[in-house]
Design a protein around this motif. Structure first.
Motif, mmCIF file in Angstrom:
data_model
loop_
_atom_site.group_PDB
_atom_site.id
_atom_site.type_symbol
_atom_site.label_atom_id
_atom_site.label_comp_id
_atom_site.label_asym_id
_atom_site.label_seq_id
_atom_site.Cartn_x
_atom_site.Cartn_y
_atom_site.Cartn_z
ATOM 1 N N MET A 54 10.347 -24.054 24.748
ATOM 2 C CA MET A 54 11.244 -22.954 25.112
ATOM 3 C C MET A 54 12.218 -23.374 26.200
ATOM 4 S SD MET A 54 8.426 -19.877 25.495
ATOM 5 C CE MET A 54 9.574 -19.038 26.598
ATOM 6 N N GLU A 55 13.409 -22.832 26.114
ATOM 7 C CA GLU A 55 14.389 -22.926 27.204
ATOM 8 C C GLU A 55 14.767 -21.500 27.545
ATOM 9 O OE1 GLU A 55 19.032 -24.219 28.002
ATOM 10 O OE2 GLU A 55 17.885 -25.309 26.480
ATOM 11 N N ALA A 56 14.422 -21.062 28.746
ATOM 12 C CA ALA A 56 14.651 -19.663 29.082
ATOM 13 C C ALA A 56 14.836 -19.507 30.590
ATOM 14 C CB ALA A 56 13.475 -18.811 28.604
ATOM 15 N N ASP A 57 15.487 -18.413 30.972
ATOM 16 C CA ASP A 57 15.643 -18.100 32.396
ATOM 17 C C ASP A 57 14.365 -17.432 32.901
ATOM 18 O OD1 ASP A 57 18.266 -19.047 32.493
ATOM 19 O OD2 ASP A 57 19.074 -17.118 31.821
ATOM 20 N N ILE A 58 14.080 -17.633 34.173
ATOM 21 C CA ILE A 58 12.896 -17.024 34.773
ATOM 22 C C ILE A 58 13.266 -15.696 35.420
ATOM 23 C CG2 ILE A 58 11.109 -17.264 36.543
ATOM 24 C CD1 ILE A 58 11.266 -20.275 36.180
ATOM 25 N N LYS A 59 12.513 -14.648 35.071
ATOM 26 C CA LYS A 59 12.733 -13.338 35.673
ATOM 27 C C LYS A 59 11.796 -13.120 36.853
ATOM 28 C CE LYS A 59 12.628 -8.363 34.658
ATOM 29 N NZ LYS A 59 13.924 -8.123 35.325
ATOM 30 N N ASP A 60 10.554 -13.583 36.698
ATOM 31 C CA ASP A 60 9.582 -13.380 37.767
ATOM 32 C C ASP A 60 8.422 -14.356 37.606
ATOM 33 O OD1 ASP A 60 8.497 -12.282 40.030
ATOM 34 O OD2 ASP A 60 7.571 -10.585 38.998
ATOM 35 N N VAL A 61 7.769 -14.671 38.716
ATOM 36 C CA VAL A 61 6.610 -15.575 38.715
ATOM 37 C C VAL A 61 5.463 -14.890 39.444
ATOM 38 C CG1 VAL A 61 5.683 -17.769 39.525
ATOM 39 C CG2 VAL A 61 8.016 -17.668 38.635
ATOM 40 N N ASP A 62 4.335 -14.757 38.778
ATOM 41 C CA ASP A 62 3.153 -14.168 39.406
ATOM 42 C C ASP A 62 2.225 -15.284 39.862
ATOM 43 O OD1 ASP A 62 4.099 -11.637 38.868
ATOM 44 O OD2 ASP A 62 2.968 -11.430 36.998
ATOM 45 N N ARG A 63 1.657 -15.126 41.040
ATOM 46 C CA ARG A 63 0.796 -16.159 41.610
ATOM 47 C C ARG A 63 -0.535 -15.566 42.090
ATOM 48 N NH1 ARG A 63 4.053 -20.748 43.000
ATOM 49 N NH2 ARG A 63 6.286 -20.294 42.777
ATOM 50 N N LYS A 64 -1.525 -16.434 42.130
ATOM 51 C CA LYS A 64 -2.826 -16.102 42.694
ATOM 52 C C LYS A 64 -3.180 -17.205 43.680
ATOM 53 C CE LYS A 64 -7.648 -15.070 41.545
ATOM 54 N NZ LYS A 64 -8.652 -14.944 40.460
ATOM 55 N N LYS A 65 -3.381 -16.832 44.937
ATOM 56 C CA LYS A 65 -3.635 -17.819 45.987
ATOM 57 C C LYS A 65 -2.553 -18.898 46.017
ATOM 58 C CE LYS A 65 -7.605 -15.942 47.110
ATOM 59 N NZ LYS A 65 -7.821 -15.249 48.413
ATOM 60 N N GLY A 66 -1.330 -18.506 45.653
ATOM 61 C CA GLY A 66 -0.207 -19.428 45.679
ATOM 62 C C GLY A 66 0.048 -20.165 44.382
ATOM 63 N N GLN A 67 -0.935 -20.197 43.481
ATOM 64 C CA GLN A 67 -0.791 -20.927 42.216
ATOM 65 C C GLN A 67 -0.300 -19.992 41.114
ATOM 66 O OE1 GLN A 67 -0.897 -24.016 42.329
ATOM 67 N NE2 GLN A 67 -2.311 -24.636 43.962
ATOM 68 N N ILE A 68 0.531 -20.514 40.213
ATOM 69 C CA ILE A 68 1.152 -19.700 39.160
ATOM 70 C C ILE A 68 0.132 -19.351 38.075
ATOM 71 C CG2 ILE A 68 2.922 -19.631 37.360
ATOM 72 C CD1 ILE A 68 4.570 -21.566 39.087
ATOM 73 N N ASN A 69 -0.019 -18.055 37.792
ATOM 74 C CA ASN A 69 -0.906 -17.639 36.699
ATOM 75 C C ASN A 69 -0.182 -16.870 35.592
ATOM 76 O OD1 ASN A 69 -0.466 -15.325 38.169
ATOM 77 N ND2 ASN A 69 -2.590 -14.663 38.197
ATOM 78 N N GLU A 70 1.102 -16.556 35.835
ATOM 79 C CA GLU A 70 1.878 -15.894 34.782
ATOM 80 C C GLU A 70 3.364 -15.976 35.113
ATOM 81 O OE1 GLU A 70 0.577 -12.090 32.685
ATOM 82 O OE2 GLU A 70 2.256 -11.351 33.887
ATOM 83 N N ILE A 71 4.193 -16.093 34.062
ATOM 84 C CA ILE A 71 5.645 -16.150 34.253
ATOM 85 C C ILE A 71 6.318 -15.192 33.279
ATOM 86 C CG2 ILE A 71 7.702 -17.602 34.239
ATOM 87 C CD1 ILE A 71 6.011 -19.988 34.780
#
Length: 252
Positions: A54-71
């Motif tokens: 995929m090539e896509a723009d990022i709308k938001d990044v969810d993190r847990k303890k600083g690490q990415i768990n969902e985009i």
């Protein structure tokens, strides 16, 4: 007396050259900065576990303890896409308002030697590399999948070092006006080969040093009688990578 003076001068010169060589080596082995932001102007590049790219723009990044768990992405067609870390193999995204060091040694710019060939085009444009990892945060939490930033992407063939976004910091250093993560953060997540990711801190570095590096005879010969320094972590990883590649006949 004259002989002793000449000997002292030669020793001093030798030490100065050694120090300069080490400084250059530290610059070469500096870990990438640990980024917590992302660009809304440049697209991200994603590979899903099913092989989809995929090539896509990022709308938001969810993190847990600083690490990415969902985009949350927005596709070229304007469609909103929500993807969990467990669905992603790797991710390349550009940090916001920051750029990679524009001038590094050619030693590391040789992507065919130090990095994944399919990643070289992204890394050379200043993108940051993230990979899917199963990890126990701080070696205490239940294992879960996260997207973790690889801070040594160009010499990570044998040992991958991932940022700890919540790491405490020592005194900062910089090159070219940019603060570097290498030698600053007091903790990283580390993965050797196919082994589990472990959280390594400055305090317990000695406990992991042998298992990380001392299975290579060349590395052992170089460092067996020296005191381990956390500030040289990047140098150790780079040296180990070089020695392993030499042993496998992959070095140039």
């Amino acid at each position: 007396m004259k002989f002793k003076l000449v000997t002292l001068l030669l020793l001093t010169v030798s030490v100065c050259f050694a120090q300069e060589d080490l400084k250059e080596r530290e610059k070469q082995a500096a870990f990438d900065p640990a980024y917590s932001s992302y660009s809304r102007k440049k697209p991200a590049y994603v590979t899903l576990k099913d092989g989809t790219k995929m090539e896509a723009d990022i709308k938001d990044v969810d993190r847990k303890k600083g690490q990415i768990n969902e985009i949350k992405f927005i596709s070229k067609e304007g469609k909103k896409i929500r993807v969990k870390a467990e669905e992603i193999t790797d991710l390349y995204m550009a940090p916001s308002g920051l750029e990679k060091l524009s001038q590094q040694s050619n030693f590391l710019n040789d992507a065919t030697k130090w990095g994944k060939s399919d990643a070289s085009k992204y890394l050379s444009k200043g993108y940051t590399m993230y990979t899917n990892e199963m990890v126990s945060l701080k070696n205490k939490k239940k294992e879960a999948e996260f997207l973790m930033q690889v801070v040594n992407p160009k010499f990570s063939q044998h040992i991958q070092v991932f940022s700890d976004p919540w790491a405490k910091q020592t005194a900062s250093i910089g090159v070219g006006g940019m603060k570097l993560a290498g030698g600053i953060a007091k903790s990283y997540y580390v993965k050797k080969g196919d082994e589990k990711v472990v959280w390594v801190t400055k305090k317990d570095f000695d406990e992991y040093f042998v298992s990380l590096f001392m299975d290579n005879d060349k590395f052992k010969a170089k460092y067996a009688d020296k005191k381990f320094k956390w500030s040289l972590f990047g140098v150790y990883v780079l040296d180990y990578t070089e020695f392993m590649m030499e042993d496998s006949g992959m070095s140039k």
